[in-house]
Design a protein around this motif. Structure first.
Motif, PDB file in Angstrom:
ATOM      1  N   GLY A  58      -1.654 -14.696 -68.022  1.00  0.00           N
ATOM      2  CA  GLY A  58      -1.682 -13.439 -67.301  1.00  0.00           C
ATOM      3  C   GLY A  58      -0.745 -13.426 -66.098  1.00  0.00           C
ATOM      4  O   GLY A  58      -0.397 -14.466 -65.534  1.00  0.00           O
ATOM      5  N   THR A  59      -0.335 -12.205 -65.728  1.00  0.00           N
ATOM      6  CA  THR A  59       0.604 -12.075 -64.599  1.00  0.00           C
ATOM      7  C   THR A  59      -0.038 -12.450 -63.267  1.00  0.00           C
ATOM      8  O   THR A  59       0.652 -12.826 -62.328  1.00  0.00           O
ATOM      9  N   SER A  60      -1.357 -12.350 -63.193  1.00  0.00           N
ATOM     10  CA  SER A  60      -2.024 -12.724 -61.940  1.00  0.00           C
ATOM     11  C   SER A  60      -1.809 -14.206 -61.637  1.00  0.00           C
ATOM     12  O   SER A  60      -1.516 -14.596 -60.503  1.00  0.00           O
ATOM     13  N   LEU A  61      -1.986 -15.063 -62.681  1.00  0.00           N
ATOM     14  CA  LEU A  61      -1.752 -16.494 -62.482  1.00  0.00           C
ATOM     15  C   LEU A  61      -0.277 -16.773 -62.218  1.00  0.00           C
ATOM     16  O   LEU A  61       0.073 -17.658 -61.422  1.00  0.00           O
ATOM     17  N   ALA A  62       0.614 -16.000 -62.867  1.00  0.00           N
ATOM     18  CA  ALA A  62       2.057 -16.178 -62.622  1.00  0.00           C
ATOM     19  C   ALA A  62       2.385 -15.910 -61.158  1.00  0.00           C
ATOM     20  O   ALA A  62       3.171 -16.643 -60.540  1.00  0.00           O
ATOM     21  N   ARG A  63       1.799 -14.856 -60.605  1.00  0.00           N
ATOM     22  CA  ARG A  63       2.024 -14.571 -59.181  1.00  0.00           C
ATOM     23  C   ARG A  63       1.405 -15.665 -58.305  1.00  0.00           C
ATOM     24  O   ARG A  63       1.946 -16.021 -57.258  1.00  0.00           O
ATOM     25  N   TYR A  64       0.284 -16.209 -58.744  1.00  0.00           N
ATOM     26  CA  TYR A  64      -0.405 -17.266 -57.998  1.00  0.00           C
ATOM     27  C   TYR A  64       0.464 -18.528 -57.941  1.00  0.00           C
ATOM     28  O   TYR A  64       0.530 -19.205 -56.921  1.00  0.00           O
ATOM     29  N   LEU A  65       1.115 -18.827 -59.074  1.00  0.00           N
ATOM     30  CA  LEU A  65       1.945 -20.036 -59.164  1.00  0.00           C
ATOM     31  C   LEU A  65       3.415 -19.777 -58.819  1.00  0.00           C
ATOM     32  O   LEU A  65       4.247 -20.678 -58.955  1.00  0.00           O
ATOM     33  N   TYR A  66       3.741 -18.569 -58.399  1.00  0.00           N
ATOM     34  CA  TYR A  66       5.142 -18.197 -58.157  1.00  0.00           C
ATOM     35  C   TYR A  66       5.877 -19.153 -57.204  1.00  0.00           C
ATOM     36  O   TYR A  66       7.036 -19.496 -57.444  1.00  0.00           O
ATOM     37  N   PRO A  67       5.257 -19.601 -56.101  1.00  0.00           N
ATOM     38  CA  PRO A  67       5.975 -20.540 -55.227  1.00  0.00           C
ATOM     39  C   PRO A  67       6.391 -21.820 -55.933  1.00  0.00           C
ATOM     40  O   PRO A  67       7.434 -22.401 -55.607  1.00  0.00           O
ATOM     41  N   VAL A  68       5.600 -22.272 -56.929  1.00  0.00           N
ATOM     42  CA  VAL A  68       5.896 -23.531 -57.617  1.00  0.00           C
ATOM     43  C   VAL A  68       6.872 -23.335 -58.759  1.00  0.00           C
ATOM     44  O   VAL A  68       7.786 -24.143 -58.965  1.00  0.00           O
ATOM     45  N   ILE A  69       6.735 -22.246 -59.498  1.00  0.00           N
ATOM     46  CA  ILE A  69       7.569 -22.063 -60.687  1.00  0.00           C
ATOM     47  C   ILE A  69       8.873 -21.316 -60.397  1.00  0.00           C
ATOM     48  O   ILE A  69       9.757 -21.278 -61.266  1.00  0.00           O
ATOM     49  N   THR A  70       9.014 -20.745 -59.216  1.00  0.00           N
ATOM     50  CA  THR A  70      10.247 -20.002 -58.900  1.00  0.00           C
ATOM     51  C   THR A  70      10.853 -20.414 -57.558  1.00  0.00           C
ATOM     52  O   THR A  70      12.016 -20.830 -57.484  1.00  0.00           O
ATOM     53  N   HIS A  71      10.086 -20.279 -56.481  1.00  0.00           N
ATOM     54  CA  HIS A  71      10.657 -20.508 -55.152  1.00  0.00           C
ATOM     55  C   HIS A  71      11.078 -21.962 -54.927  1.00  0.00           C
ATOM     56  O   HIS A  71      12.161 -22.217 -54.387  1.00  0.00           O
ATOM     57  N   LEU A  72      10.240 -22.910 -55.313  1.00  0.00           N
ATOM     58  CA  LEU A  72      10.590 -24.320 -55.131  1.00  0.00           C
ATOM     59  C   LEU A  72      11.818 -24.716 -55.951  1.00  0.00           C
ATOM     60  O   LEU A  72      12.758 -25.326 -55.409  1.00  0.00           O
ATOM     61  N   PRO A  73      11.877 -24.399 -57.263  1.00  0.00           N
ATOM     62  CA  PRO A  73      13.108 -24.723 -58.017  1.00  0.00           C
ATOM     63  C   PRO A  73      14.353 -24.032 -57.449  1.00  0.00           C
ATOM     64  O   PRO A  73      15.436 -24.628 -57.420  1.00  0.00           O
ATOM     65  N   LEU A  74      14.198 -22.786 -56.998  1.00  0.00           N
ATOM     66  CA  LEU A  74      15.343 -22.064 -56.432  1.00  0.00           C
ATOM     67  C   LEU A  74      15.834 -22.740 -55.156  1.00  0.00           C
ATOM     68  O   LEU A  74      17.048 -22.902 -54.938  1.00  0.00           O
ATOM     69  N   PHE A  75      14.901 -23.143 -54.303  1.00  0.00           N
ATOM     70  CA  PHE A  75      15.271 -23.848 -53.079  1.00  0.00           C
ATOM     71  C   PHE A  75      15.998 -25.153 -53.397  1.00  0.00           C
ATOM     72  O   PHE A  75      17.044 -25.464 -52.794  1.00  0.00           O
ATOM     73  N   LEU A  76      15.480 -25.934 -54.346  1.00  0.00           N
ATOM     74  CA  LEU A  76      16.116 -27.207 -54.700  1.00  0.00           C
ATOM     75  C   LEU A  76      17.512 -26.979 -55.277  1.00  0.00           C
ATOM     76  O   LEU A  76      18.454 -27.726 -54.978  1.00  0.00           O
ATOM     77  N   LEU A  77      17.658 -25.938 -56.099  1.00  0.00           N
ATOM     78  CA  LEU A  77      18.967 -25.629 -56.682  1.00  0.00           C
ATOM     79  C   LEU A  77      19.985 -25.297 -55.594  1.00  0.00           C
ATOM     80  O   LEU A  77      21.101 -25.840 -55.577  1.00  0.00           O
ATOM     81  N   LEU A  78      19.612 -24.410 -54.665  1.00  0.00           N
ATOM     82  CA  LEU A  78      20.544 -24.013 -53.595  1.00  0.00           C
ATOM     83  C   LEU A  78      20.813 -25.166 -52.647  1.00  0.00           C
ATOM     84  O   LEU A  78      21.921 -25.291 -52.098  1.00  0.00           O
ATOM     85  N   ALA A  79      19.824 -26.031 -52.426  1.00  0.00           N
ATOM     86  CA  ALA A  79      20.033 -27.196 -51.565  1.00  0.00           C
ATOM     87  C   ALA A  79      21.061 -28.140 -52.175  1.00  0.00           C
ATOM     88  O   ALA A  79      21.916 -28.703 -51.476  1.00  0.00           O
ATOM     89  N   VAL A  80      20.994 -28.330 -53.491  1.00  0.00           N
ATOM     90  CA  VAL A  80      21.968 -29.192 -54.169  1.00  0.00           C
ATOM     91  C   VAL A  80      23.359 -28.565 -54.125  1.00  0.00           C
ATOM     92  O   VAL A  80      24.362 -29.249 -53.869  1.00  0.00           O
TER      93      VAL A  80
END
Length: 426
Positions: A58-80
């Protein structure tokens, strides 16, 4: 799958693209084809991960996990990609904060058409995503990118509001229902943060304005003194030119004097000799060193010191080329000697000995100056710099400090044994 579920899933994907592209636009990178490809592949992978979580749980869990499945990978990518850690984090948080613009555009429509519900809200957020993203990338991203070269302290100040907004949004709206339940602390938190940010902004702006005013005042003072120094040098050069002319025309003067003597006009010859001597003496420039500008200034102050009854001694070994321009050398020497001469004039008025000793030389590409003058009156210092409470005074010292700091040099002001000593190294 219902229309509502489809719109919710598409909206989740659109906000993901919005945040990823905007975060990348906020980072100061040369987006080569390779880097664009890496970002595109990473975006597809993050969106695929969001789709898997949304479809299975469900989208509710996706929003709940959004920092882990989107923001953290995006931060690591831009940091590299950037080789930095702080600014990519600020960029991701700022892009998340900008997502509020999508939400508020949709809430405005919901306020006008309340019957639409969440379906209308998702549709409106989808509708405004691309135009809003294009506007932010075109007009806002360049200004945000320019801050990535600022000191770390300024980057932290810039990122504190997005960080607080991020934490507030997740902990009061997604991870808990504190905001929707009307918890007073949650409701008042962001207004409190805004008030603190506003006060901090006012204080910082006032501080920057004061510094800017001081710098402008110092710059205006320097400009005036440079102009004065240039005028003095031009006048001294003219005097030197006249002296050279007199030396060149010495043969003609001697012929005239010889003619006067041969015709018995000795008084006329004596008067002529005295007039020529006065003119030559008035335009005399003593050679202290190879540097023409230093010679002219030292010569001018030597004449002023002699007129005031001040013992003026110079030891100078300055070459023609120095590690600072002629205009700045003029400001340094003129201000230092002017202050010393004023102190010696006060010494004379009090019936005390008055002297000025100047030592200047160049060594290993550095300029050194030491100036000592008689000074029996105690000098007031603040942070090692002499200050005065008299209106219109003290600009010379500030000018000296500004020029030395401009070239990363060092200066010191001391008073001991009824002497005031200035030392400069550039």
């Amino acid at each position: 799958m219902t229309v509502s579920a489809v719109l919710s899933l598409l909206n989740l994907a659109s906000v993901g693209v919005f945040g990823i592209v905007l975060s990348a636009a906020f980072c100061d990178l040369e987006w080569t084809r390779q880097r664009k490809g890496i970002l595109a592949v990473s975006t597809v992978l993050m969106l695929a991960l969001q789709a898997v979580v949304s479809l299975h749980w469900g989208t509710s869990l996706a929003r709940y996990l959004y920092p882990v499945i989107t923001h953290l990978p995006l931060f690591l990518l831009l940091a590299v990609l950037t080789g930095k850690w702080l600014w990519p984090l600020v960029a991701v948080l700022t892009a998340y904060l900008c997502c509020q613009l999508r939400r508020w555009a949709a809430l405005l429509v919901i306020a006008l058409f309340p019957a639409g519900g969440t379906v209308l809200q998702d549709a409106m957020e989808l509708l405004v995503t691309l135009p809003l993203l294009a506007a932010l990338v075109r007009w806002c991203a360049p200004s945000v990118r320019s801050l990535s070269h600022s000191p770390l302290s300024l980057q932290l100040q810039f990122g504190i509001i997005p960080l607080l907004s991020y934490a507030f949004d997740y902990f009061t709206r997604i991870y808990t229902d504190l905001l929707s339940s009307g918890n007073q602390a949650a409701v008042e938190f962001m207004p409190f943060v805004c008030s603190l940010a506003y006060l901090f902004f006012v204080l910082q702006t006032n501080r920057q304005q004061m510094l800017r005013s001081q710098l402008e005042q110092t710059q205006n003072s320097l400009n005036l003194q440079v102009a004065q120094a240039v005028r003095e040098i031009d006048a001294l050069r003219e005097s030197q030119r006249k002296a050279s002319t007199y030396r060149h025309d010495l043969r003609h003067h001697l012929q005239y004097i010889s003619s006067c003597i041969e015709n018995g006009r000795t008084d006329t010859a004596q008067d002529y000799i005295r007039s020529v001597c006065r003119e030559i003496e008035a335009s005399k420039v003593t050679v202290y060193c190879e540097n023409e500008a230093a010679n002219l200034i030292l010569s001018a102050f030597a004449a002023r010191a002699a007129g005031c009854g001040v013992d003026f001694r110079v030891r100078s070994a300055l070459p023609q080329t120095l590690p600072l321009p002629e205009s700045d050398l003029c400001v340094l020497l003129s201000n230092a000697l002017e202050n010393a001469l004023h102190a010696c004039q006060r010494q004379n008025a009090a019936g005390l000995p008055a002297f000025i000793e100047t030592s200047a030389y160049e060594q290993d590409g550095r300029f050194f100056l030491q100036l000592a003058n008689a000074c029996s009156t105690p000098v007031l210092f603040e942070d090692g710099v002499p200050v005065t409470r008299e209106s219109g005074h003290g600009l010379g010292v500030r000018s000296i400090c500004a020029i030395v700091e401009k070239y990363g040099g060092i200066y010191s002001f001391t008073q001991k044994q009824e002497q005031f000593i200035l030392r400069i190294s550039i």
